[in-house]
Design a protein around this motif. Structure first.
Motif, PDB file in Angstrom:
ATOM      1  N   GLY A  35      17.265   7.085 -69.413  1.00 29.54           N
ATOM      2  CA  GLY A  35      17.648   8.138 -70.339  1.00 29.54           C
ATOM      3  C   GLY A  35      19.126   8.483 -70.252  1.00 29.54           C
ATOM      4  O   GLY A  35      19.800   8.678 -71.273  1.00 29.54           O
ATOM      5  N   ILE A  36      19.649   8.545 -69.029  1.00 30.40           N
ATOM      6  CA  ILE A  36      21.073   8.837 -68.844  1.00 30.40           C
ATOM      7  C   ILE A  36      21.920   7.716 -69.423  1.00 30.40           C
ATOM      8  O   ILE A  36      22.909   7.960 -70.132  1.00 30.40           O
ATOM      9  CB  ILE A  36      21.394   9.076 -67.352  1.00 30.40           C
ATOM     10  N   ALA A  37      21.540   6.462 -69.144  1.00 26.28           N
ATOM     11  CA  ALA A  37      22.289   5.317 -69.679  1.00 26.28           C
ATOM     12  C   ALA A  37      22.277   5.325 -71.203  1.00 26.28           C
ATOM     13  O   ALA A  37      23.314   5.097 -71.849  1.00 26.28           O
ATOM     14  CB  ALA A  37      21.716   4.009 -69.139  1.00 26.28           C
ATOM     15  N   GLU A  38      21.124   5.607 -71.788  1.00 29.93           N
ATOM     16  CA  GLU A  38      21.036   5.632 -73.252  1.00 29.93           C
ATOM     17  C   GLU A  38      21.822   6.797 -73.844  1.00 29.93           C
ATOM     18  O   GLU A  38      22.419   6.671 -74.919  1.00 29.93           O
ATOM     19  CB  GLU A  38      19.571   5.658 -73.688  1.00 29.93           C
ATOM     20  N   ASP A  43      26.657   8.515 -76.792  1.00 32.06           N
ATOM     21  CA  ASP A  43      27.858   9.346 -76.822  1.00 32.06           C
ATOM     22  C   ASP A  43      29.144   8.537 -76.890  1.00 32.06           C
ATOM     23  O   ASP A  43      30.140   9.004 -77.428  1.00 32.06           O
ATOM     24  CB  ASP A  43      27.919  10.251 -75.578  1.00 32.06           C
ATOM     25  N   GLY A  44      29.104   7.316 -76.324  1.00 31.30           N
ATOM     26  CA  GLY A  44      30.355   6.586 -76.162  1.00 31.30           C
ATOM     27  C   GLY A  44      30.589   5.411 -77.075  1.00 31.30           C
ATOM     28  O   GLY A  44      31.668   4.829 -77.070  1.00 31.30           O
ATOM     29  N   GLY A  45      29.586   5.020 -77.859  1.00 33.08           N
ATOM     30  CA  GLY A  45      29.766   3.869 -78.733  1.00 33.08           C
ATOM     31  C   GLY A  45      30.161   2.618 -77.970  1.00 33.08           C
ATOM     32  O   GLY A  45      31.042   1.867 -78.396  1.00 33.08           O
ATOM     33  N   LEU A  46      29.540   2.383 -76.830  1.00 30.95           N
ATOM     34  CA  LEU A  46      29.888   1.251 -75.977  1.00 30.95           C
ATOM     35  C   LEU A  46      29.360  -0.057 -76.559  1.00 30.95           C
ATOM     36  O   LEU A  46      28.298  -0.079 -77.177  1.00 30.95           O
ATOM     37  CB  LEU A  46      29.314   1.468 -74.574  1.00 30.95           C
ATOM     38  N   ASP A  47      30.086  -1.127 -76.319  1.00 30.42           N
ATOM     39  CA  ASP A  47      29.702  -2.439 -76.823  1.00 30.42           C
ATOM     40  C   ASP A  47      28.870  -3.167 -75.765  1.00 30.42           C
ATOM     41  O   ASP A  47      29.387  -3.978 -74.999  1.00 30.42           O
ATOM     42  CB  ASP A  47      30.943  -3.249 -77.190  1.00 30.42           C
ATOM     43  N   VAL A  48      27.599  -2.805 -75.694  1.00 34.57           N
ATOM     44  CA  VAL A  48      26.678  -3.433 -74.746  1.00 34.57           C
ATOM     45  C   VAL A  48      25.360  -3.710 -75.445  1.00 34.57           C
ATOM     46  O   VAL A  48      25.078  -3.173 -76.511  1.00 34.57           O
ATOM     47  CB  VAL A  48      26.436  -2.548 -73.493  1.00 34.57           C
ATOM     48  N   CYS A 178      33.693   6.793 -64.553  1.00 37.37           N
ATOM     49  CA  CYS A 178      33.630   8.059 -65.285  1.00 37.37           C
ATOM     50  C   CYS A 178      34.517   7.985 -66.522  1.00 37.37           C
ATOM     51  O   CYS A 178      34.136   8.459 -67.602  1.00 37.37           O
ATOM     52  CB  CYS A 178      34.073   9.226 -64.404  1.00 37.37           C
ATOM     53  N   GLU A 179      35.701   7.396 -66.377  1.00 36.51           N
ATOM     54  CA  GLU A 179      36.625   7.261 -67.506  1.00 36.51           C
ATOM     55  C   GLU A 179      36.059   6.309 -68.563  1.00 36.51           C
ATOM     56  O   GLU A 179      36.157   6.559 -69.761  1.00 36.51           O
ATOM     57  CB  GLU A 179      37.983   6.748 -67.020  1.00 36.51           C
ATOM     58  N   THR A 180      35.474   5.217 -68.106  1.00 34.33           N
ATOM     59  CA  THR A 180      34.943   4.204 -69.027  1.00 34.33           C
ATOM     60  C   THR A 180      33.734   4.712 -69.804  1.00 34.33           C
ATOM     61  O   THR A 180      33.653   4.547 -71.026  1.00 34.33           O
ATOM     62  CB  THR A 180      34.548   2.932 -68.250  1.00 34.33           C
ATOM     63  N   PHE A 181      32.786   5.307 -69.095  1.00 36.21           N
ATOM     64  CA  PHE A 181      31.500   5.655 -69.697  1.00 36.21           C
ATOM     65  C   PHE A 181      31.362   7.127 -70.084  1.00 36.21           C
ATOM     66  O   PHE A 181      30.464   7.483 -70.841  1.00 36.21           O
ATOM     67  CB  PHE A 181      30.351   5.277 -68.761  1.00 36.21           C
ATOM     68  N   GLY A 182      32.221   7.979 -69.536  1.00 39.38           N
ATOM     69  CA  GLY A 182      32.078   9.411 -69.751  1.00 39.38           C
ATOM     70  C   GLY A 182      31.125  10.002 -68.727  1.00 39.38           C
ATOM     71  O   GLY A 182      30.339   9.289 -68.101  1.00 39.38           O
ATOM     72  N   VAL A 183      31.208  11.308 -68.537  1.00 41.93           N
ATOM     73  CA  VAL A 183      30.323  11.996 -67.591  1.00 41.93           C
ATOM     74  C   VAL A 183      29.158  12.576 -68.383  1.00 41.93           C
ATOM     75  O   VAL A 183      29.366  13.338 -69.324  1.00 41.93           O
ATOM     76  CB  VAL A 183      31.081  13.104 -66.828  1.00 41.93           C
ATOM     77  N   PRO A 184      27.937  12.203 -68.027  1.00 43.74           N
ATOM     78  CA  PRO A 184      26.789  12.663 -68.821  1.00 43.74           C
ATOM     79  C   PRO A 184      26.513  14.150 -68.662  1.00 43.74           C
ATOM     80  O   PRO A 184      26.689  14.716 -67.584  1.00 43.74           O
ATOM     81  CB  PRO A 184      25.627  11.836 -68.257  1.00 43.74           C
ATOM     82  N   ASP A 185      26.073  14.761 -69.741  1.00 43.28           N
ATOM     83  CA  ASP A 185      25.592  16.136 -69.709  1.00 43.28           C
ATOM     84  C   ASP A 185      24.134  16.075 -69.249  1.00 43.28           C
ATOM     85  O   ASP A 185      23.274  15.516 -69.939  1.00 43.28           O
ATOM     86  CB  ASP A 185      25.700  16.765 -71.096  1.00 43.28           C
ATOM     87  N   LEU A 186      23.874  16.625 -68.085  1.00 38.84           N
ATOM     88  CA  LEU A 186      22.534  16.531 -67.487  1.00 38.84           C
ATOM     89  C   LEU A 186      21.621  17.689 -67.855  1.00 38.84           C
ATOM     90  O   LEU A 186      20.461  17.725 -67.435  1.00 38.84           O
ATOM     91  CB  LEU A 186      22.663  16.440 -65.960  1.00 38.84           C
ATOM     92  N   THR A 187      22.097  18.620 -68.648  1.00 37.31           N
ATOM     93  CA  THR A 187      21.356  19.852 -68.944  1.00 37.31           C
ATOM     94  C   THR A 187      19.942  19.581 -69.461  1.00 37.31           C
ATOM     95  O   THR A 187      18.967  20.154 -68.964  1.00 37.31           O
ATOM     96  CB  THR A 187      22.125  20.708 -69.975  1.00 37.31           C
ATOM     97  N   SER A 188      19.823  18.715 -70.449  1.00 38.74           N
ATOM     98  CA  SER A 188      18.492  18.467 -71.029  1.00 38.74           C
ATOM     99  C   SER A 188      17.580  17.738 -70.046  1.00 38.74           C
ATOM    100  O   SER A 188      16.372  17.951 -70.032  1.00 38.74           O
ATOM    101  CB  SER A 188      18.611  17.678 -72.333  1.00 38.74           C
TER     102      SER A 188
END
Length: 198
Positions: A35-38, A43-48, A178-188
């Protein structure tokens, strides 16, 4: 490549989990990491390859089951081996190397052969580091949840403080992710699973 479905992955967890408590702990953790990875992907529009990330996240900790003894206790001293044990388990199940590597290459921010030697780790001397963006994303997402008793979510600052004991280079590696992927919002996630953050 044909990836296993969520149901097939769950069946693998059920097959190898020595107890229902072990299954609940490990499978739930894998779902959270997924869930965190998704969330980071969204959020980041990563090319994976999103499907590969999902399968890898759901499988990455399956080797933990091989650390349980007959009484349901986990071998904490040998925990560092769970990655290679997972790699072997998935290989034995006939899964391709691209999936097996999510197990062996997600520990910490990567374990190098120099780490194995200098820390005298109980692992074959080799590099256990992420080589693809998919592997790196799963490894990174894994840092934000711990299977401790009780399980907890981990903030970026807390993880950076934890990994500092292994050297400034490990902190720098984590900060770069952290810079590459962003820091996830864990609230939910905290609201859904109730695991307090540290």
């Amino acid at each position: 490549m044909l990836l296993p479905t969520d149901e097939e992955i769950r069946a693998l967890h059920e097959k190898h989990a020595p107890t229902s408590a072990a299954f609940d702990l490990v499978h739930t953790h894998c779902e959270i990491v997924c869930g965190i990875a998704e969330r980071l992907l969204a959020d980041g529009g990563l090319d994976v390859d999103a499907g590969l990330v999902r399968a890898g996240a759901l499988l990455h900790d399956i080797g933990v089951y091989r650390l349980y003894d007959g009484d349901g206790r986990i071998d904490e001293a040998g925990y560092i081996r769970h990655g290679i044990l997972g790699y072997e388990l998935l290989k034995d199940e006939g899964l391709p190397d691209v999936l097996c590597r999510f197990c062996s290459c997600h520990t910490g921010v990567g374990i190098t052969r120099d780490d194995v030697r200098s820390q005298e780790l109980p692992l074959p001397v080799a590099d256990y580091v992420a080589e693809t963006s998919e592997e790196e994303l799963v490894m990174y997402a894994d840092k934000f949840h711990s299977k401790t008793d009780p399980p907890t979510f981990v903030t970026a600052d807390s993880y950076a403080a934890r990994v500092r004991r292994f050297g400034a280079d490990k902190v720098a590696r984590f900060r770069a992710m952290c810079e590459t992927f962003g820091v996830p919002d864990l609230t939910s996630f905290v609201a859904e699973y109730g695991h307090a953050p540290v």
